[in-house]
Design a protein around this motif. Structure first.
Motif, mmCIF file in Angstrom:
data_model
loop_
_atom_site.group_PDB
_atom_site.id
_atom_site.type_symbol
_atom_site.label_atom_id
_atom_site.label_comp_id
_atom_site.label_asym_id
_atom_site.label_seq_id
_atom_site.Cartn_x
_atom_site.Cartn_y
_atom_site.Cartn_z
ATOM 1 N N SER A 86 0.810 -1.226 0.000
ATOM 2 C CA SER A 86 0.000 0.000 0.000
ATOM 3 C C SER A 86 0.841 1.273 0.000
ATOM 4 O O SER A 86 0.311 2.352 -0.255
ATOM 5 C CB SER A 86 -0.905 0.019 1.227
ATOM 6 O OG SER A 86 -0.133 0.216 2.409
ATOM 7 N N CYS B 142 1.849 2.771 2.529
ATOM 8 C CA CYS B 142 1.538 3.516 3.740
ATOM 9 C C CYS B 142 2.822 3.615 4.568
ATOM 10 O O CYS B 142 3.574 2.648 4.677
ATOM 11 C CB CYS B 142 0.444 2.784 4.521
ATOM 12 S SG CYS B 142 -0.205 3.739 5.902
ATOM 13 N N TYR C 136 4.264 -4.921 6.978
ATOM 14 C CA TYR C 136 3.008 -4.524 6.359
ATOM 15 C C TYR C 136 2.079 -3.921 7.402
ATOM 16 O O TYR C 136 2.020 -4.407 8.528
ATOM 17 C CB TYR C 136 2.325 -5.743 5.726
ATOM 18 C CG TYR C 136 3.110 -6.318 4.579
ATOM 19 C CD1 TYR C 136 2.744 -6.043 3.265
ATOM 20 C CD2 TYR C 136 4.217 -7.130 4.804
ATOM 21 C CE1 TYR C 136 3.470 -6.571 2.192
ATOM 22 C CE2 TYR C 136 4.948 -7.651 3.748
ATOM 23 C CZ TYR C 136 4.566 -7.366 2.443
ATOM 24 O OH TYR C 136 5.281 -7.881 1.400
ATOM 25 N N CYS D 28 -4.987 4.611 6.705
ATOM 26 C CA CYS D 28 -3.766 5.290 6.290
ATOM 27 C C CYS D 28 -4.063 6.690 5.756
ATOM 28 O O CYS D 28 -3.711 7.021 4.622
ATOM 29 C CB CYS D 28 -3.054 4.438 5.232
ATOM 30 S SG CYS D 28 -1.385 5.011 4.874
ATOM 31 N N ASN E 17 -1.382 9.110 3.957
ATOM 32 C CA ASN E 17 -0.312 8.137 3.689
ATOM 33 C C ASN E 17 0.523 7.796 4.930
ATOM 34 O O ASN E 17 1.678 7.400 4.825
ATOM 35 C CB ASN E 17 0.587 8.604 2.538
ATOM 36 C CG ASN E 17 1.191 7.428 1.806
ATOM 37 O OD1 ASN E 17 0.558 6.391 1.640
ATOM 38 N ND2 ASN E 17 2.436 7.574 1.393
#
Length: 168
Positions: free
Chosen positions: A42, A44, A58, A63, A66
């Motif tokens: 992602s 993030c 992970y 988020c 970001n």
């Protein structure tokens, strides 16, 4: 002479402006000089507690902007093998409070780059950390349920129950 004086004034103004524009996060650096990481899928951003060790990590949770925020899970992975996990609250990419599950629990607030570094943990902080972790695991279970991944949903529901049992 006038040019030299103007250069000095400009240098002083630049220094003052840079201090004035420094965010509180940069000034206090609660991450303990830890590097920011990105979820490989992602993208993030977050700071991983030291106890998760280095490697692909992970984020499962919200988020906004970001940055990992709210209840969720940071999970270390080595290929298809799951590693240690942090369950708890994040704020603007930084862990706040929770539990690291790695063949035992590290419990507490995020301080000096890690979770649970206090030798004498306040009982209320311990309770708050397990509550935050159980809520995070339930939120992760709910996310997997909404995605139709029943096996992962059941797994994280079971993790939430184990974390709840630590409170009683």
């Amino acid at each position: 002479m006038q040019q030299r004086k103007s250069l000095k004034i400009a240098a002083v103004l630049t220094a003052v402006a840079s201090l004035w524009c420094t965010s509180p996060l940069q000034a206090q650096d609660p991450a303990g000089d830890r590097a920011w990481s990105k979820d490989p899928a992602s993208h993030c951003e977050f700071v991983s507690p030291v106890s998760l060790t280095a490697g692909p990590t992970y984020w499962t949770g919200a988020c906004p902007g970001n940055k990992a925020s709210g209840p969720g899970m940071l999970r270390r992975r080595d290929g298809d093998r799951a590693g240690p996990a942090f369950y708890g609250d994040m704020q603007a990419g930084l862990p706040v409070i929770g539990v690291i599950d790695d063949e035992g629990y590290r419990v507490g607030k995020f301080k000096d780059g890690d979770i649970g570094g206090d030798a004498e943990l306040d009982p209320q902080v311990r309770l708050d950390a397990f509550r935050a972790a159980a809520k995070a695991a339930r939120d992760v279970a709910g996310l997997y349920a909404r995605q139709g991944n029943a096996a992962s949903s059941r797994h994280y529901e079971s993790v939430a129950k184990q974390l709840d049992e630590q409170i009683e």
